[in-house]
Design a protein around this motif. Sequence first.
Motif, PDB file in Angstrom:
ATOM      1  N   LEU A   1      26.544  36.793  35.263  1.00 48.98           N
ATOM      2  CA  LEU A   1      26.079  36.919  36.644  1.00 48.98           C
ATOM      3  C   LEU A   1      27.219  37.107  37.639  1.00 48.98           C
ATOM      4  N   VAL A   2      28.343  36.458  37.364  1.00 50.01           N
ATOM      5  CA  VAL A   2      29.505  36.541  38.251  1.00 50.01           C
ATOM      6  C   VAL A   2      30.755  36.788  37.411  1.00 50.01           C
ATOM      7  N   LYS A   3      31.776  37.252  38.093  1.00 51.00           N
ATOM      8  CA  LYS A   3      33.093  37.336  37.452  1.00 51.00           C
ATOM      9  C   LYS A   3      34.055  36.540  38.324  1.00 51.00           C
ATOM     10  N   VAL A   4      34.914  35.798  37.676  1.00 51.25           N
ATOM     11  CA  VAL A   4      35.923  35.010  38.370  1.00 51.25           C
ATOM     12  C   VAL A   4      37.260  35.605  37.971  1.00 51.25           C
ATOM     13  N   LYS A   5      37.992  36.070  38.981  1.00 51.25           N
ATOM     14  CA  LYS A   5      39.271  36.724  38.692  1.00 51.25           C
ATOM     15  C   LYS A   5      40.350  36.148  39.595  1.00 51.25           C
ATOM     16  N   PRO A   6      41.600  36.335  39.224  1.00 52.74           N
ATOM     17  CA  PRO A   6      42.695  35.821  40.051  1.00 52.74           C
ATOM     18  C   PRO A   6      42.662  36.414  41.458  1.00 52.74           C
ATOM     19  N   GLY A   7      43.037  35.569  42.421  1.00 48.00           N
ATOM     20  CA  GLY A   7      43.114  36.019  43.807  1.00 48.00           C
ATOM     21  C   GLY A   7      44.478  36.609  44.111  1.00 48.00           C
ATOM     22  N   GLU A   8      44.818  36.621  45.417  1.00 48.60           N
ATOM     23  CA  GLU A   8      46.098  37.199  45.838  1.00 48.60           C
ATOM     24  C   GLU A   8      47.293  36.451  45.258  1.00 48.60           C
ATOM     25  N   ASP A   9      47.156  35.144  45.094  1.00 45.05           N
ATOM     26  CA  ASP A   9      48.236  34.399  44.453  1.00 45.05           C
ATOM     27  C   ASP A   9      47.670  33.637  43.254  1.00 45.05           C
ATOM     28  N   ARG A  10      48.522  33.066  42.466  1.00 46.66           N
ATOM     29  CA  ARG A  10      48.092  32.437  41.217  1.00 46.66           C
ATOM     30  C   ARG A  10      47.250  31.183  41.431  1.00 46.66           C
TER      31      ARG A  10
END
Length: 154
Positions: free
Chosen positions: A86-95
């Motif tokens: 349903l969702v994807k969780v990915k890295p943001g602008e920083d770690r």
Amino acid sequence: MAELDPADVRACAQHCAAANVRRASRAVTKLYGQFMAETGLEPTQYSLLIACSLTGGATVSKLAEAFVMDRSALARNLAIMQKRGLVKVKPGEDRRTRKVALTPFGESALANAMPHWREAQSAVETQFGAERLQKLLSELRELMKVSVRTQESD
């Protein structure tokens, strides 16, 4: 040791904002859950899909803040939703940050669940009254603001 006054116990049960709001929340969540059952989504998951759709990729921290939810509890919910596609969780602008976004399957699930949400909403508005519901929601938003401000000042 102080003695327990039964009158104090009754007053707490009747007037405690925390207990009464939680009880009402569980009852309303159960009602919405009945309407949403055939979608395979829990009301909390539906709300998270709505938030992800509105934000277009909020960080986990922002979602936790918006839902007044512990980050670890949110992460558990998101893990289930991610496993279901349903969702994807990915890295943001920083770690240190992670962004949450709807998948195409999540968008489809949200679109398919919307009529069920409308039915639940209509049932609540019919039984409780649309105007009363809007006043209640407004008051609950204010109660939330007061609670958050009080926590921040501690």
